[in-house]
Motif scaffolding. Structure first.
Motif, PDB file in Angstrom:
ATOM      1  N   GLY A  83       0.854  -1.178   0.000  1.00 55.71           N
ATOM      2  CA  GLY A  83       0.000   0.000   0.000  1.00 55.71           C
ATOM      3  C   GLY A  83       0.890   1.227   0.000  1.00 55.71           C
ATOM      4  O   GLY A  83       1.475   1.559   1.038  1.00 55.71           O
ATOM      5  N   GLN A  84       1.028   1.880  -1.152  1.00 56.07           N
ATOM      6  CA  GLN A  84       1.960   2.998  -1.315  1.00 56.07           C
ATOM      7  C   GLN A  84       1.184   4.298  -1.465  1.00 56.07           C
ATOM      8  O   GLN A  84       0.465   4.491  -2.436  1.00 56.07           O
ATOM      9  N   THR A  85       1.338   5.209  -0.512  1.00 57.21           N
ATOM     10  CA  THR A  85       0.659   6.491  -0.600  1.00 57.21           C
ATOM     11  C   THR A  85       1.216   7.292  -1.769  1.00 57.21           C
ATOM     12  O   THR A  85       2.418   7.299  -2.011  1.00 57.21           O
ATOM     13  N   LEU A  86       0.334   7.967  -2.492  1.00 52.52           N
ATOM     14  CA  LEU A  86       0.713   8.710  -3.690  1.00 52.52           C
ATOM     15  C   LEU A  86       1.750   9.780  -3.373  1.00 52.52           C
ATOM     16  O   LEU A  86       1.711  10.426  -2.325  1.00 52.52           O
ATOM     17  N   SER A  87       2.668   9.973  -4.309  1.00 48.34           N
ATOM     18  CA  SER A  87       3.695  11.004  -4.164  1.00 48.34           C
ATOM     19  C   SER A  87       3.854  11.759  -5.472  1.00 48.34           C
ATOM     20  O   SER A  87       3.390  11.321  -6.530  1.00 48.34           O
ATOM     21  N   ARG A  88       4.528  12.894  -5.406  1.00 53.90           N
ATOM     22  CA  ARG A  88       4.638  13.792  -6.550  1.00 53.90           C
ATOM     23  C   ARG A  88       5.764  13.389  -7.503  1.00 53.90           C
ATOM     24  O   ARG A  88       6.647  12.629  -7.155  1.00 53.90           O
ATOM     25  N   MET A 102      11.897  -5.911  -6.501  1.00 56.07           N
ATOM     26  CA  MET A 102      12.086  -6.564  -5.213  1.00 56.07           C
ATOM     27  C   MET A 102      11.049  -7.647  -4.945  1.00 56.07           C
ATOM     28  O   MET A 102      11.034  -8.235  -3.869  1.00 56.07           O
ATOM     29  N   GLY A 103      10.184  -7.934  -5.905  1.00 60.11           N
ATOM     30  CA  GLY A 103       9.309  -9.092  -5.796  1.00 60.11           C
ATOM     31  C   GLY A 103       7.923  -8.853  -5.236  1.00 60.11           C
ATOM     32  O   GLY A 103       7.246  -9.807  -4.848  1.00 60.11           O
ATOM     33  N   VAL A 104       7.458  -7.606  -5.201  1.00 58.11           N
ATOM     34  CA  VAL A 104       6.119  -7.340  -4.682  1.00 58.11           C
ATOM     35  C   VAL A 104       5.073  -8.054  -5.536  1.00 58.11           C
ATOM     36  O   VAL A 104       5.249  -8.228  -6.751  1.00 58.11           O
ATOM     37  N   ALA A 105       3.982  -8.496  -4.915  1.00 58.03           N
ATOM     38  CA  ALA A 105       2.941  -9.237  -5.640  1.00 58.03           C
ATOM     39  C   ALA A 105       1.857  -8.323  -6.192  1.00 58.03           C
ATOM     40  O   ALA A 105       1.278  -8.604  -7.246  1.00 58.03           O
ATOM     41  N   ALA A 106       1.545  -7.231  -5.492  1.00 58.76           N
ATOM     42  CA  ALA A 106       0.510  -6.295  -5.928  1.00 58.76           C
ATOM     43  C   ALA A 106       0.784  -4.951  -5.278  1.00 58.76           C
ATOM     44  O   ALA A 106       1.389  -4.876  -4.198  1.00 58.76           O
ATOM     45  N   ILE A 107       0.331  -3.883  -5.942  1.00 59.06           N
ATOM     46  CA  ILE A 107       0.542  -2.531  -5.434  1.00 59.06           C
ATOM     47  C   ILE A 107      -0.782  -1.783  -5.436  1.00 59.06           C
ATOM     48  O   ILE A 107      -1.509  -1.787  -6.431  1.00 59.06           O
ATOM     49  N   VAL A 108      -1.077  -1.143  -4.303  1.00 61.55           N
ATOM     50  CA  VAL A 108      -2.305  -0.354  -4.167  1.00 61.55           C
ATOM     51  C   VAL A 108      -1.919   1.105  -3.896  1.00 61.55           C
ATOM     52  O   VAL A 108      -1.380   1.401  -2.825  1.00 61.55           O
ATOM     53  N   PRO A 109      -2.165   2.022  -4.823  1.00 55.79           N
ATOM     54  CA  PRO A 109      -1.920   3.444  -4.555  1.00 55.79           C
ATOM     55  C   PRO A 109      -2.931   3.946  -3.525  1.00 55.79           C
ATOM     56  O   PRO A 109      -4.118   3.603  -3.580  1.00 55.79           O
ATOM     57  N   LEU A 110      -2.456   4.759  -2.586  1.00 53.40           N
ATOM     58  CA  LEU A 110      -3.308   5.201  -1.486  1.00 53.40           C
ATOM     59  C   LEU A 110      -3.334   6.721  -1.370  1.00 53.40           C
ATOM     60  O   LEU A 110      -2.394   7.412  -1.765  1.00 53.40           O
ATOM     61  N   THR A 111      -4.424   7.234  -0.799  1.00 49.52           N
ATOM     62  CA  THR A 111      -4.495   8.631  -0.392  1.00 49.52           C
ATOM     63  C   THR A 111      -4.535   8.686   1.132  1.00 49.52           C
ATOM     64  O   THR A 111      -5.002   7.760   1.785  1.00 49.52           O
ATOM     65  N   SER A 112      -4.017   9.780   1.675  1.00 52.09           N
ATOM     66  CA  SER A 112      -4.003   9.946   3.122  1.00 52.09           C
ATOM     67  C   SER A 112      -4.125  11.432   3.451  1.00 52.09           C
ATOM     68  O   SER A 112      -4.170  12.283   2.568  1.00 52.09           O
ATOM     69  N   GLU A 113      -4.140  11.727   4.734  1.00 51.07           N
ATOM     70  CA  GLU A 113      -4.340  13.100   5.196  1.00 51.07           C
ATOM     71  C   GLU A 113      -3.287  14.052   4.639  1.00 51.07           C
ATOM     72  O   GLU A 113      -3.593  15.164   4.218  1.00 51.07           O
ATOM     73  N   ARG A 114      -2.034  13.649   4.626  1.00 53.34           N
ATOM     74  CA  ARG A 114      -0.949  14.518   4.191  1.00 53.34           C
ATOM     75  C   ARG A 114      -0.528  14.285   2.746  1.00 53.34           C
ATOM     76  O   ARG A 114       0.462  14.839   2.284  1.00 53.34           O
ATOM     77  N   THR A 155      -8.632   4.810  -0.370  1.00 51.67           N
ATOM     78  CA  THR A 155      -8.416   5.532   0.883  1.00 51.67           C
ATOM     79  C   THR A 155      -7.796   4.564   1.884  1.00 51.67           C
ATOM     80  O   THR A 155      -7.790   3.340   1.668  1.00 51.67           O
ATOM     81  N   LEU A 156      -7.314   5.087   2.996  1.00 51.66           N
ATOM     82  CA  LEU A 156      -6.735   4.198   4.004  1.00 51.66           C
ATOM     83  C   LEU A 156      -7.772   3.227   4.553  1.00 51.66           C
ATOM     84  O   LEU A 156      -7.483   2.044   4.776  1.00 51.66           O
ATOM     85  N   SER A 157      -8.988   3.706   4.783  1.00 53.75           N
ATOM     86  CA  SER A 157     -10.025   2.809   5.312  1.00 53.75           C
ATOM     87  C   SER A 157     -10.334   1.692   4.320  1.00 53.75           C
ATOM     88  O   SER A 157     -10.557   0.539   4.719  1.00 53.75           O
TER      89      SER A 157
END
Length: 247
Positions: A83-88, A102-114, A155-157
């Motif tokens: 779970g990787q929070t979005l970055s610029r 590095m062998g990750v199986a799946a990636i979920v882009p996330l949004t958070s407060e900051r 979202t995080l939830s």
């Protein structure tokens, strides 16, 4: 010289002639300037590599005849969902590229407060397609048999609910004293990475309430694009295939 390697969504089997995807065709024809009769390696995510010979290299279409199939043992026994929070800028591209290596199986882009990046509608769809292409390119380069899926932004939830199936869930948090080495050996791991400004205290508390364990990689604060690479390397070394098979 090793034959170049390309991903295709097509069914692959010895004896079949397949038309390659546009990106692969463009790279073969315009970048590498390959010719009919030259060899390539293909994969489609089924766990095999396929030796193939180019049968047609045209301006609009490239096809190859599949000769043989070989099992590809490059996938880690440790399944990690990031779970990787979005970055610029290109930070998200970097995080995805290196995480695939590095062998990750799946990636979920996330949004958070900051989180300073907001994606909606067509813009989100375009970025997901772009990140999936980054994952394809990384899998081609590093020799993986499977291309990790890039999920829609959550979202995080939503992420807390999505990752409930994982037997171990971690949130990186440099203000905790618990190291990775204190954890039991997982088989299905969820890893939460915060944004450039870090997760808020409330978000970390919410993650812990949802079953995530706060853990630290060390005393230094890592950038949002560095943290997943460091964490994945350590997890693969402790519980995956890096410690067993080397680089």
């Amino acid at each position: 010289m090793r034959a170049p390697r390309f991903y295709t969504a097509s069914h692959l089997a010895p004896g079949l002639t397949v038309v390659l995807d546009d990106n692969a065709a463009q790279h073969i024809g315009r970048v590498l300037r390959m010719q009919p009769g030259q060899e390539v390696r293909l994969f489609n995510g089924d766990g095999h590599d396929y030796a193939a010979t180019l049968s047609d290299v045209g301006k609009k279409q490239v096809s190859a005849e599949v000769r043989s199939a070989t099992a590809n043992p490059s996938e880690s026994p440790l399944r990690i969902t990031l779970g990787q929070t979005l970055s610029r800028g290109d930070r998200m591209d970097y995080a995805i590229q290196k995480s695939v290596e590095m062998g990750v199986a799946a990636i979920v882009p996330l949004t958070s407060e900051r989180c300073e990046v907001r994606l909606k509608g067509d813009r989100e769809d375009k970025r997901i397609r772009h990140w999936q292409a980054v994952a394809v390119s990384a899998a081609e380069q590093c020799g993986r048999a499977v291309v990790p899926e890039i999920h829609p932004v959550m979202t995080l939830s939503q992420w807390f609910a999505f990752s409930q199936h994982c037997d171990t869930r971690l949130v990186l948090h440099h203000r905790t004293a618990r190291p990775l080495t204190d954890l039991h050996t997982p088989t299905d791991l969820a890893l939460l990475i915060g944004p450039e400004g870090g997760l808020s205290a409330e978000e970390i508390a919410q993650a812990e309430a949802a079953g995530f364990l706060a853990t630290a990689l060390g005393p230094r604060v890592l950038r949002t694009e560095t943290a997943p690479v460091a964490a994945l390397a350590l997890c693969q070394w402790l519980w995956g295939d890096l410690g067993q098979r080397g680089s």
